[in-house]
Design a protein around this motif. Structure first.
Motif, PDB file in Angstrom:
ATOM      1  N   LEU A  70       0.813  -1.218   0.000  1.00  0.00           N
ATOM      2  CA  LEU A  70       0.000   0.000   0.000  1.00  0.00           C
ATOM      3  C   LEU A  70       0.843   1.262   0.000  1.00  0.00           C
ATOM      4  O   LEU A  70       0.305   2.367   0.138  1.00  0.00           O
ATOM      5  N   GLY A  71       2.136   1.130  -0.155  1.00  0.00           N
ATOM      6  CA  GLY A  71       2.978   2.309  -0.302  1.00  0.00           C
ATOM      7  C   GLY A  71       3.510   2.870   0.991  1.00  0.00           C
ATOM      8  O   GLY A  71       3.604   4.095   1.138  1.00  0.00           O
ATOM      9  N   THR A  72       3.881   2.016   1.923  1.00  0.00           N
ATOM     10  CA  THR A  72       4.393   2.508   3.194  1.00  0.00           C
ATOM     11  C   THR A  72       5.769   3.159   3.048  1.00  0.00           C
ATOM     12  O   THR A  72       6.226   3.828   3.975  1.00  0.00           O
ATOM     13  N   ASP A  73       6.433   2.938   1.909  1.00  0.00           N
ATOM     14  CA  ASP A  73       7.776   3.508   1.725  1.00  0.00           C
ATOM     15  C   ASP A  73       7.808   4.605   0.660  1.00  0.00           C
ATOM     16  O   ASP A  73       8.870   4.983   0.189  1.00  0.00           O
ATOM     17  N   MET A  74       6.642   5.143   0.300  1.00  0.00           N
ATOM     18  CA  MET A  74       6.569   6.042  -0.853  1.00  0.00           C
ATOM     19  C   MET A  74       6.117   7.441  -0.449  1.00  0.00           C
ATOM     20  O   MET A  74       5.253   7.618   0.412  1.00  0.00           O
ATOM     21  N   LEU A  75       6.720   8.445  -1.066  1.00  0.00           N
ATOM     22  CA  LEU A  75       6.372   9.856  -0.870  1.00  0.00           C
ATOM     23  C   LEU A  75       6.150  10.504  -2.234  1.00  0.00           C
ATOM     24  O   LEU A  75       6.759  10.112  -3.232  1.00  0.00           O
ATOM     25  N   ARG A  76       5.278  11.515  -2.236  1.00  0.00           N
ATOM     26  CA  ARG A  76       4.970  12.238  -3.472  1.00  0.00           C
ATOM     27  C   ARG A  76       5.254  13.718  -3.248  1.00  0.00           C
ATOM     28  O   ARG A  76       4.725  14.331  -2.323  1.00  0.00           O
ATOM     29  N   VAL A  77       6.099  14.273  -4.085  1.00  0.00           N
ATOM     30  CA  VAL A  77       6.524  15.667  -3.937  1.00  0.00           C
ATOM     31  C   VAL A  77       5.951  16.476  -5.097  1.00  0.00           C
ATOM     32  O   VAL A  77       6.097  16.089  -6.264  1.00  0.00           O
ATOM     33  N   ALA A  78       5.316  17.595  -4.767  1.00  0.00           N
ATOM     34  CA  ALA A  78       4.736  18.465  -5.799  1.00  0.00           C
ATOM     35  C   ALA A  78       4.685  19.894  -5.278  1.00  0.00           C
ATOM     36  O   ALA A  78       4.553  20.117  -4.065  1.00  0.00           O
ATOM     37  N   PRO A  79       4.781  20.886  -6.151  1.00  0.00           N
ATOM     38  CA  PRO A  79       4.662  22.278  -5.700  1.00  0.00           C
ATOM     39  C   PRO A  79       3.230  22.599  -5.321  1.00  0.00           C
ATOM     40  O   PRO A  79       2.279  21.973  -5.806  1.00  0.00           O
ATOM     41  N   GLN A  80       3.063  23.540  -4.418  1.00  0.00           N
ATOM     42  CA  GLN A  80       1.727  23.959  -4.033  1.00  0.00           C
ATOM     43  C   GLN A  80       1.004  24.558  -5.232  1.00  0.00           C
ATOM     44  O   GLN A  80       1.592  25.277  -6.047  1.00  0.00           O
ATOM     45  N   ALA A  81      -0.278  24.255  -5.323  1.00  0.00           N
ATOM     46  CA  ALA A  81      -1.084  24.784  -6.424  1.00  0.00           C
ATOM     47  C   ALA A  81      -1.607  26.170  -6.065  1.00  0.00           C
ATOM     48  O   ALA A  81      -1.611  26.595  -4.910  1.00  0.00           O
ATOM     49  N   ASP A  82      -2.023  26.881  -7.086  1.00  0.00           N
ATOM     50  CA  ASP A  82      -2.669  28.194  -6.922  1.00  0.00           C
ATOM     51  C   ASP A  82      -1.765  29.206  -6.226  1.00  0.00           C
ATOM     52  O   ASP A  82      -2.202  29.963  -5.349  1.00  0.00           O
ATOM     53  N   THR A  83      -0.494  29.200  -6.571  1.00  0.00           N
ATOM     54  CA  THR A  83       0.412  30.231  -6.060  1.00  0.00           C
ATOM     55  C   THR A  83       0.751  31.197  -7.189  1.00  0.00           C
ATOM     56  O   THR A  83       0.736  30.844  -8.368  1.00  0.00           O
ATOM     57  N   SER A  84       1.034  32.391  -6.825  1.00  0.00           N
ATOM     58  CA  SER A  84       1.371  33.400  -7.835  1.00  0.00           C
ATOM     59  C   SER A  84       2.688  34.073  -7.433  1.00  0.00           C
ATOM     60  O   SER A  84       2.772  34.704  -6.370  1.00  0.00           O
ATOM     61  N   PRO A  85       3.752  33.928  -8.263  1.00  0.00           N
ATOM     62  CA  PRO A  85       3.758  33.125  -9.493  1.00  0.00           C
ATOM     63  C   PRO A  85       3.823  31.643  -9.178  1.00  0.00           C
ATOM     64  O   PRO A  85       4.145  31.263  -8.053  1.00  0.00           O
ATOM     65  N   PRO A  86       3.518  30.775 -10.161  1.00  0.00           N
ATOM     66  CA  PRO A  86       3.537  29.328  -9.911  1.00  0.00           C
ATOM     67  C   PRO A  86       4.937  28.854  -9.499  1.00  0.00           C
ATOM     68  O   PRO A  86       5.950  29.363  -9.972  1.00  0.00           O
ATOM     69  N   VAL A  87       4.971  27.889  -8.592  1.00  0.00           N
ATOM     70  CA  VAL A  87       6.234  27.301  -8.161  1.00  0.00           C
ATOM     71  C   VAL A  87       6.680  26.285  -9.209  1.00  0.00           C
ATOM     72  O   VAL A  87       5.897  25.416  -9.615  1.00  0.00           O
ATOM     73  N   ILE A  88       7.910  26.418  -9.643  1.00  0.00           N
ATOM     74  CA  ILE A  88       8.458  25.502 -10.649  1.00  0.00           C
ATOM     75  C   ILE A  88       9.626  24.738 -10.030  1.00  0.00           C
ATOM     76  O   ILE A  88      10.585  25.344  -9.531  1.00  0.00           O
ATOM     77  N   LEU A  89       9.537  23.407 -10.065  1.00  0.00           N
ATOM     78  CA  LEU A  89      10.617  22.585  -9.530  1.00  0.00           C
ATOM     79  C   LEU A  89      11.815  22.591 -10.476  1.00  0.00           C
ATOM     80  O   LEU A  89      11.645  22.664 -11.701  1.00  0.00           O
ATOM     81  N   PRO A  90      13.020  22.502  -9.933  1.00  0.00           N
ATOM     82  CA  PRO A  90      14.200  22.423 -10.799  1.00  0.00           C
ATOM     83  C   PRO A  90      14.154  21.183 -11.690  1.00  0.00           C
ATOM     84  O   PRO A  90      13.562  20.164 -11.325  1.00  0.00           O
ATOM     85  N   GLY A  91      14.795  21.273 -12.843  1.00  0.00           N
ATOM     86  CA  GLY A  91      14.801  20.142 -13.750  1.00  0.00           C
ATOM     87  C   GLY A  91      15.468  18.913 -13.174  1.00  0.00           C
ATOM     88  O   GLY A  91      15.168  17.787 -13.584  1.00  0.00           O
ATOM     89  N   SER A  92      16.367  19.096 -12.226  1.00  0.00           N
ATOM     90  CA  SER A  92      17.069  17.962 -11.608  1.00  0.00           C
ATOM     91  C   SER A  92      16.507  17.619 -10.230  1.00  0.00           C
ATOM     92  O   SER A  92      17.211  17.060  -9.391  1.00  0.00           O
ATOM     93  N   ALA A  93      15.243  17.953  -9.969  1.00  0.00           N
ATOM     94  CA  ALA A  93      14.660  17.727  -8.645  1.00  0.00           C
ATOM     95  C   ALA A  93      14.708  16.257  -8.249  1.00  0.00           C
ATOM     96  O   ALA A  93      15.011  15.920  -7.094  1.00  0.00           O
ATOM     97  N   ASP A  94      14.419  15.361  -9.180  1.00  0.00           N
ATOM     98  CA  ASP A  94      14.432  13.935  -8.839  1.00  0.00           C
ATOM     99  C   ASP A  94      15.847  13.441  -8.555  1.00  0.00           C
ATOM    100  O   ASP A  94      16.068  12.625  -7.655  1.00  0.00           O
ATOM    101  N   ALA A  95      16.828  13.942  -9.294  1.00  0.00           N
ATOM    102  CA  ALA A  95      18.222  13.560  -9.041  1.00  0.00           C
ATOM    103  C   ALA A  95      18.686  14.091  -7.692  1.00  0.00           C
ATOM    104  O   ALA A  95      19.447  13.417  -6.976  1.00  0.00           O
ATOM    105  N   MET A  96      18.234  15.271  -7.318  1.00  0.00           N
ATOM    106  CA  MET A  96      18.582  15.835  -6.021  1.00  0.00           C
ATOM    107  C   MET A  96      17.968  15.004  -4.888  1.00  0.00           C
ATOM    108  O   MET A  96      18.610  14.750  -3.866  1.00  0.00           O
ATOM    109  N   ALA A  97      16.731  14.560  -5.083  1.00  0.00           N
ATOM    110  CA  ALA A  97      16.084  13.731  -4.062  1.00  0.00           C
ATOM    111  C   ALA A  97      16.773  12.383  -3.930  1.00  0.00           C
ATOM    112  O   ALA A  97      16.878  11.829  -2.831  1.00  0.00           O
ATOM    113  N   ALA A  98      17.274  11.853  -5.045  1.00  0.00           N
ATOM    114  CA  ALA A  98      17.925  10.544  -5.016  1.00  0.00           C
ATOM    115  C   ALA A  98      19.209  10.554  -4.198  1.00  0.00           C
ATOM    116  O   ALA A  98      19.669   9.491  -3.762  1.00  0.00           O
TER     117      ALA A  98
END
Length: 406
Positions: A70-98
């Motif tokens: 059921l995903g006890t070891d899983m996390l989901r990362v996303a920028p907050q919605a409805d912000t001005s200006p929109p939050v943009i994750l870096p292109g290497s965000a997944d590599a940084m998390a790794a």
């Protein structure tokens, strides 16, 4: 080895440990049928110990495996919605998390905001609810996904106009499966034709991907005008460190504005899994203790009855000069040997029974170390403890009383 000494008269022969042990085994051999029945009683007690601990342990393992799914070891990362200006994750965000120590896998997808059609003559409204996502080639490892047919994106195919369909997206677009050796079907994305190379199984841990069309990162950048910034990062980490990883993820994937990055909380299944492990572990300890107590009482009862039945033998040995210590040693050795034989047989019997039950329920076969240790070594300890009282009682029988009562 034996030796005798004379000091102010003859003293009893002093028996070595090996002599006492052989004397105890001799007592078992001379009482063959009763010794077998007594050992059988002990083996049933030890078999019960193994069964009542191994079967719950197998059930616990099966339940823990289901909770882990059921995903006890899983996390989901996303920028907050409805912000001005929109939050943009870096292109290497997944590599940084790794690069976070306890993280075992990290991948990303990005919404291209493009529309997919089954053909150039299809009604655009048919594609409502289907999203076109750029995906990393290691996405399946991070979301615990599998391919139903065909193949997933690879470092080679991600550069070409190819797509993999989520389970619901494939159904909506008229694809049931990808057949090897045949010309692949195609879908139209932003006036570009993309070949369908795979269909995914349902993804219970990432249901939003079931309604997605996944294309390669490079292909999306070259043909769909994708800017290279991920919109969702999926992370899996060691369960024991999942909370720690969650705390540092925002600052890791977006150091400039970590407060505007949302990280999904660990699944409630993780708390349920930990509670299950704690509760069932306590249950196993309790069951093991009860089974050991019952086994010990059985051995003690067997040896007490043996003392009552063998009063004549005890009286005769005492009359011939056997000391109280030798009588105690004999009965204690018999008790330990009886328990050891019963423990070995009971361990094998209980392990076989528990394995058969686990296999019949499609559970993994698990033998708790405590159960095996109690079966192989605990029986010896039980025999020693349970044989103390009968051995002492036998040694205190006066020779005349023992011979007269026989």
């Amino acid at each position: 080895m034996t030796r005798t000494t004379t000091h102010r008269g003859a003293r009893p022969v002093r028996l070595s440990f090996a002599d006492i042990w052989r004397l105890g085994l001799l007592g078992l051999r001379t009482r063959g049928p009763r010794a077998v029945l007594s050992a059988l009683g002990v083996s049933l007690g030890i078999a019960t110990l193994v069964v009542v601990t191994a079967i719950p342990a197998s059930g616990q393992k099966a339940l823990v495996n289901e909770l882990s799914a059921l995903g006890t070891d899983m996390l989901r990362v996303a920028p907050q919605a409805d912000t001005s200006p929109p939050v943009i994750l870096p292109g290497s965000a997944d590599a940084m998390a790794a690069r976070i120590g306890p993280v075992t896998a990290a991948s990303a997808v990005a919404n291209t905001h493009r529309t997919v059609l089954r053909s150039d003559r299809a009604d655009p409204s048919d594609a409502i609810g289907i999203s076109v996502l750029a995906a990393r080639t290691d996405l399946l490892a991070a979301v615990h996904g599998t391919v139903a047919s065909g193949s997933f994106l690879s470092p080679v195919t991600e550069r070409f106009p190819t797509v993999v369909l989520g389970h619901r997206a494939a159904s909506r677009l008229g694809f049931d499966r990808v057949r090897p050796g045949r010309v692949p079907g195609q879908v139209l994305i932003d006036r570009h034709w993309f070949a369908v190379i795979g269909v995914l199984d349902p993804l219970p841990l990432a249901p939003d991907l079931d309604s997605a069309v996944l294309t390669g990162w490079d292909a999306a950048r070259d043909r769909l005008g994708f800017d290279g910034h991920p919109t969702v990062v999926y992370v899996t980490a060691r369960e024991s460190r999942i909370e720690t990883v969650r705390d540092v993820l925002p600052a890791t994937v977006h150091p400039q504005v970590p407060g505007l990055v949302q990280v999904s909380r660990p699944s409630d299944a993780l708390a349920a899994k930990r509670a299950t492990q704690h509760t069932l572990s306590a249950l196993l300890l309790g069951l093991a203790g009860v089974a050991l107590l019952v086994g010990g009482v059985g051995v003690a009862n067997t040896m007490v009855v043996s003392v009552l039945e063998r009063r004549r033998e005890i009286g005769l040995r005492r009359a011939l000069g056997a000391s109280r210590g030798q009588i105690r040693g004999q009965f204690l050795a018999e008790s330990v040997a009886l328990s050891a034989l019963g423990g070995a047989a009971g361990t094998v019997l209980g392990a076989a029974g528990a394995a058969a039950y686990a296999v019949s329920r499609s559970w993994p076969v698990v033998y708790p170390p405590l159960a095996l240790a109690a079966g192989l070594l605990g029986a010896v300890v039980i025999g020693a403890v349970a044989g103390v009282y009968p051995a002492v009682r036998a040694s205190r029988l006066p020779p005349t009383e023992a011979l007269a009562a026989a």
